[in-house]
Write a protein that holds these residues in place. Sequence first.
Motif, PDB file in Angstrom:
ATOM      1  N   LYS A 115       0.823  -1.210   0.000  1.00 40.55           N
ATOM      2  CA  LYS A 115       0.000   0.000   0.000  1.00 40.55           C
ATOM      3  C   LYS A 115       0.861   1.266   0.000  1.00 40.55           C
ATOM      4  O   LYS A 115       0.630   2.207   0.766  1.00 40.55           O
ATOM      5  CB  LYS A 115      -0.948   0.004   1.198  1.00 40.55           C
ATOM      6  N   LEU A 116       1.850   1.262  -0.883  1.00 45.40           N
ATOM      7  CA  LEU A 116       2.729   2.422  -1.032  1.00 45.40           C
ATOM      8  C   LEU A 116       2.406   3.131  -2.341  1.00 45.40           C
ATOM      9  O   LEU A 116       1.993   2.510  -3.318  1.00 45.40           O
ATOM     10  CB  LEU A 116       4.200   1.984  -1.031  1.00 45.40           C
ATOM     11  N   LYS A 117       2.609   4.434  -2.369  1.00 42.17           N
ATOM     12  CA  LYS A 117       2.328   5.217  -3.561  1.00 42.17           C
ATOM     13  C   LYS A 117       3.634   5.478  -4.311  1.00 42.17           C
ATOM     14  O   LYS A 117       4.484   6.240  -3.841  1.00 42.17           O
ATOM     15  CB  LYS A 117       1.662   6.544  -3.181  1.00 42.17           C
ATOM     16  N   PRO A 118       3.820   4.834  -5.480  1.00 43.22           N
ATOM     17  CA  PRO A 118       5.069   5.071  -6.218  1.00 43.22           C
ATOM     18  C   PRO A 118       5.104   6.470  -6.818  1.00 43.22           C
ATOM     19  O   PRO A 118       4.077   7.019  -7.217  1.00 43.22           O
ATOM     20  CB  PRO A 118       5.026   4.005  -7.324  1.00 43.22           C
ATOM     21  N   VAL A 119       6.290   7.048  -6.848  1.00 38.13           N
ATOM     22  CA  VAL A 119       6.488   8.358  -7.477  1.00 38.13           C
ATOM     23  C   VAL A 119       7.216   8.112  -8.789  1.00 38.13           C
ATOM     24  O   VAL A 119       8.359   7.659  -8.800  1.00 38.13           O
ATOM     25  CB  VAL A 119       7.326   9.284  -6.574  1.00 38.13           C
ATOM     26  N   LYS A 120       6.549   8.395  -9.900  1.00 37.88           N
ATOM     27  CA  LYS A 120       7.125   8.153 -11.224  1.00 37.88           C
ATOM     28  C   LYS A 120       7.612   9.481 -11.808  1.00 37.88           C
ATOM     29  O   LYS A 120       6.856  10.454 -11.871  1.00 37.88           O
ATOM     30  CB  LYS A 120       6.097   7.497 -12.147  1.00 37.88           C
ATOM     31  N   ILE A 121       8.862   9.504 -12.236  1.00 36.51           N
ATOM     32  CA  ILE A 121       9.497  10.736 -12.708  1.00 36.51           C
ATOM     33  C   ILE A 121      10.140  10.472 -14.062  1.00 36.51           C
ATOM     34  O   ILE A 121      10.915   9.524 -14.208  1.00 36.51           O
ATOM     35  CB  ILE A 121      10.578  11.204 -11.711  1.00 36.51           C
ATOM     36  N   ASP A 122       9.812  11.312 -15.057  1.00 32.45           N
ATOM     37  CA  ASP A 122      10.440  11.153 -16.367  1.00 32.45           C
ATOM     38  C   ASP A 122      11.753  11.938 -16.407  1.00 32.45           C
ATOM     39  O   ASP A 122      12.068  12.667 -15.457  1.00 32.45           O
ATOM     40  CB  ASP A 122       9.477  11.570 -17.488  1.00 32.45           C
ATOM     41  N   THR A 166       5.901  14.072 -13.687  1.00 34.95           N
ATOM     42  CA  THR A 166       5.120  12.842 -13.594  1.00 34.95           C
ATOM     43  C   THR A 166       4.572  12.501 -14.978  1.00 34.95           C
ATOM     44  O   THR A 166       4.607  13.326 -15.899  1.00 34.95           O
ATOM     45  CB  THR A 166       3.944  13.022 -12.623  1.00 34.95           C
ATOM     46  N   PRO A 167       4.064  11.281 -15.174  1.00 35.98           N
ATOM     47  CA  PRO A 167       3.526  10.902 -16.486  1.00 35.98           C
ATOM     48  C   PRO A 167       2.451  11.846 -17.014  1.00 35.98           C
ATOM     49  O   PRO A 167       2.276  11.971 -18.226  1.00 35.98           O
ATOM     50  CB  PRO A 167       2.965   9.506 -16.226  1.00 35.98           C
ATOM     51  N   ASP A 168       1.712  12.523 -16.124  1.00 33.70           N
ATOM     52  CA  ASP A 168       0.678  13.446 -16.592  1.00 33.70           C
ATOM     53  C   ASP A 168       1.188  14.878 -16.762  1.00 33.70           C
ATOM     54  O   ASP A 168       0.418  15.814 -16.967  1.00 33.70           O
ATOM     55  CB  ASP A 168      -0.527  13.430 -15.646  1.00 33.70           C
ATOM     56  N   GLY A 169       2.523  15.065 -16.655  1.00 31.48           N
ATOM     57  CA  GLY A 169       3.120  16.364 -16.929  1.00 31.48           C
ATOM     58  C   GLY A 169       3.261  17.289 -15.750  1.00 31.48           C
ATOM     59  O   GLY A 169       3.723  18.421 -15.894  1.00 31.48           O
ATOM     60  N   ALA A 170       2.878  16.849 -14.558  1.00 35.03           N
ATOM     61  CA  ALA A 170       2.976  17.717 -13.381  1.00 35.03           C
ATOM     62  C   ALA A 170       4.392  17.697 -12.816  1.00 35.03           C
ATOM     63  O   ALA A 170       5.116  16.711 -12.941  1.00 35.03           O
ATOM     64  CB  ALA A 170       1.980  17.254 -12.318  1.00 35.03           C
ATOM     65  N   ALA A 171       4.770  18.808 -12.181  1.00 33.10           N
ATOM     66  CA  ALA A 171       6.089  18.869 -11.540  1.00 33.10           C
ATOM     67  C   ALA A 171       6.121  17.907 -10.356  1.00 33.10           C
ATOM     68  O   ALA A 171       5.128  17.737  -9.650  1.00 33.10           O
ATOM     69  CB  ALA A 171       6.387  20.287 -11.078  1.00 33.10           C
ATOM     70  N   VAL A 172       7.266  17.273 -10.138  1.00 31.84           N
ATOM     71  CA  VAL A 172       7.404  16.258  -9.093  1.00 31.84           C
ATOM     72  C   VAL A 172       7.992  16.866  -7.833  1.00 31.84           C
ATOM     73  O   VAL A 172       8.922  17.670  -7.890  1.00 31.84           O
ATOM     74  CB  VAL A 172       8.302  15.107  -9.573  1.00 31.84           C
ATOM     75  N   GLU A 173       7.428  16.468  -6.702  1.00 36.27           N
ATOM     76  CA  GLU A 173       8.001  16.847  -5.413  1.00 36.27           C
ATOM     77  C   GLU A 173       8.154  15.564  -4.595  1.00 36.27           C
ATOM     78  O   GLU A 173       7.162  14.971  -4.175  1.00 36.27           O
ATOM     79  CB  GLU A 173       7.090  17.843  -4.685  1.00 36.27           C
ATOM     80  N   LEU A 174       9.397  15.133  -4.407  1.00 32.11           N
ATOM     81  CA  LEU A 174       9.633  13.909  -3.640  1.00 32.11           C
ATOM     82  C   LEU A 174       9.265  14.128  -2.183  1.00 32.11           C
ATOM     83  O   LEU A 174       9.523  15.198  -1.626  1.00 32.11           O
ATOM     84  CB  LEU A 174      11.103  13.493  -3.760  1.00 32.11           C
ATOM     85  N   PRO A 175       8.665  13.127  -1.523  1.00 34.49           N
ATOM     86  CA  PRO A 175       8.181  13.323  -0.153  1.00 34.49           C
ATOM     87  C   PRO A 175       9.278  13.473   0.887  1.00 34.49           C
ATOM     88  O   PRO A 175       9.039  13.993   1.968  1.00 34.49           O
ATOM     89  CB  PRO A 175       7.344  12.062   0.105  1.00 34.49           C
ATOM     90  N   ALA A 176      10.481  12.993   0.591  1.00 34.07           N
ATOM     91  CA  ALA A 176      11.566  13.085   1.579  1.00 34.07           C
ATOM     92  C   ALA A 176      12.891  12.779   0.893  1.00 34.07           C
ATOM     93  O   ALA A 176      12.933  12.117  -0.139  1.00 34.07           O
ATOM     94  CB  ALA A 176      11.336  12.103   2.728  1.00 34.07           C
ATOM     95  N   ALA A 177      13.991  13.260   1.496  1.00 30.16           N
ATOM     96  CA  ALA A 177      15.357  12.899   1.088  1.00 30.16           C
ATOM     97  C   ALA A 177      15.570  13.002  -0.419  1.00 30.16           C
ATOM     98  O   ALA A 177      16.124  12.100  -1.042  1.00 30.16           O
ATOM     99  CB  ALA A 177      15.680  11.490   1.588  1.00 30.16           C
ATOM    100  N   ALA A 178      15.155  14.115  -1.018  1.00 25.93           N
ATOM    101  CA  ALA A 178      15.219  14.255  -2.470  1.00 25.93           C
ATOM    102  C   ALA A 178      16.643  14.082  -3.009  1.00 25.93           C
ATOM    103  O   ALA A 178      16.857  13.371  -3.999  1.00 25.93           O
ATOM    104  CB  ALA A 178      14.664  15.621  -2.880  1.00 25.93           C
ATOM    105  N   GLN A 179      17.623  14.694  -2.368  1.00 26.65           N
ATOM    106  CA  GLN A 179      19.001  14.609  -2.869  1.00 26.65           C
ATOM    107  C   GLN A 179      19.522  13.176  -2.834  1.00 26.65           C
ATOM    108  O   GLN A 179      20.183  12.719  -3.769  1.00 26.65           O
ATOM    109  CB  GLN A 179      19.916  15.518  -2.041  1.00 26.65           C
ATOM    110  N   GLU A 180      19.212  12.453  -1.756  1.00 25.94           N
ATOM    111  CA  GLU A 180      19.687  11.073  -1.655  1.00 25.94           C
ATOM    112  C   GLU A 180      19.012  10.182  -2.693  1.00 25.94           C
ATOM    113  O   GLU A 180      19.640   9.291  -3.266  1.00 25.94           O
ATOM    114  CB  GLU A 180      19.432  10.537  -0.242  1.00 25.94           C
ATOM    115  N   ILE A 181      17.727  10.425  -2.939  1.00 22.53           N
ATOM    116  CA  ILE A 181      17.003   9.615  -3.930  1.00 22.53           C
ATOM    117  C   ILE A 181      17.558   9.870  -5.328  1.00 22.53           C
ATOM    118  O   ILE A 181      17.818   8.926  -6.091  1.00 22.53           O
ATOM    119  CB  ILE A 181      15.497   9.926  -3.856  1.00 22.53           C
ATOM    120  N   VAL A 182      17.764  11.135  -5.681  1.00 26.23           N
ATOM    121  CA  VAL A 182      18.294  11.455  -7.010  1.00 26.23           C
ATOM    122  C   VAL A 182      19.708  10.898  -7.172  1.00 26.23           C
ATOM    123  O   VAL A 182      20.066  10.359  -8.223  1.00 26.23           O
ATOM    124  CB  VAL A 182      18.271  12.984  -7.238  1.00 26.23           C
ATOM    125  N   ARG A 183      20.522  11.006  -6.117  1.00 28.10           N
ATOM    126  CA  ARG A 183      21.886  10.466  -6.188  1.00 28.10           C
ATOM    127  C   ARG A 183      21.843   8.957  -6.438  1.00 28.10           C
ATOM    128  O   ARG A 183      22.622   8.420  -7.243  1.00 28.10           O
ATOM    129  CB  ARG A 183      22.633  10.765  -4.884  1.00 28.10           C
TER     130      ARG A 183
END
Length: 393
Positions: free
Chosen positions: A301-308, A313-330
Amino acid sequence: LAVGDDAVRAAIHANPAFHGPDGRFDRRIYSLTLSNLRMSEAQYETQLRGEMLRAQLTEALTIGAQAPKALAAPLYRMRNEKRVAEFAFIPLERAGDVGEPSDQDLAELYERNLDRFRTPEYRGFTALVMTPETVADEIEISEESVRAEYEARQAELEKPERRTIRQILVDSEEKAKAVEAALASGKSFEETAKEIAGQDPGALALGTVTRKELPPELAETVFSLEPMKPSAPVKTGFGWHILEVTAVEPGGVPPMETVRDDIRKQILHDKAADRLYEIANQIEDALAGGATVDEVAAKFKLKPVKIDPEGRTPDGAAVELPAAAQEIVRTAFETPEGQTSRVTETKEGGTFFLVHLTEVKPSGTRPREDVAGPLREMWLTEKRSQAVEQQAK
């Protein structure tokens, strides 16, 4: 010099390395960090107390220190020297008409500056992020557990008695007795300090302290005094002290009603952390068994965050990661295309994530036709600079 337990505790609680996602001290992170350093709490606190003592000593040594004149004088002259200068400024607009670039001019300029027209590598990915809030709804905390935690944390919750004190300090027993007699006759503390000890009334206050923050020879006297009644003279290595307590803050354990919410939040945080560890291990097992990231997200029951690759997001909206954005991108830039990273806990702790890399858009050079405008401006600026330089010469 002395550093009390309260000061050590405050320094530990203020250290961001021991804070949880809520920005507050987290005992689990504290214990885990010391375990990784192969230190016990007693060893760390002894080491910290020593560092704080050394800081006190350093401050005492540097207060009032003066640089020698041989250093200070030339430094002062250098820093305060003033000069008057004249200059002529020739703006690029004074270059006049430098013409227009030919196709060959632009082609040569483009080849010389390929790095300026290079695009970075872009990556698209799916991230699963698990924070304490993710599992908070499935955790129940009973009143009995809150009360049990309150009882278990009596020593931690207990606040020591604190007293606000001031003192008159003299260098002989004779003066100390004179101070004692003057105070007994009804003279004020400030007047006596000024007349006999030569102390500025503003320097009498020692602040609000606990018993452990005072030298032993003063602590017993201070914490047995009645407020606003001066003590008999007490001798230490610093001289003779006459002390007075101006205010008392009683110690003790706060009522449960005043700390219930904080205790409940801490229990929730700890239980959420334990639950996240369980889920993280279960996700690792599921991925090892061949499950996809989307299947794992549905199961837990987790909500995946999909980023192109454009960060949307797939529908063209800007993405905001819920936490630790720098670590996730790295992590996304360390994961091969089509692969899934391990479930990773963030550096601050309390949050887990994994990344599945879906697309890699390699770095490349923008075609010349796409940068025709900037390329023309580069050529014109270069020619104008050359013309203005000739004028300056």
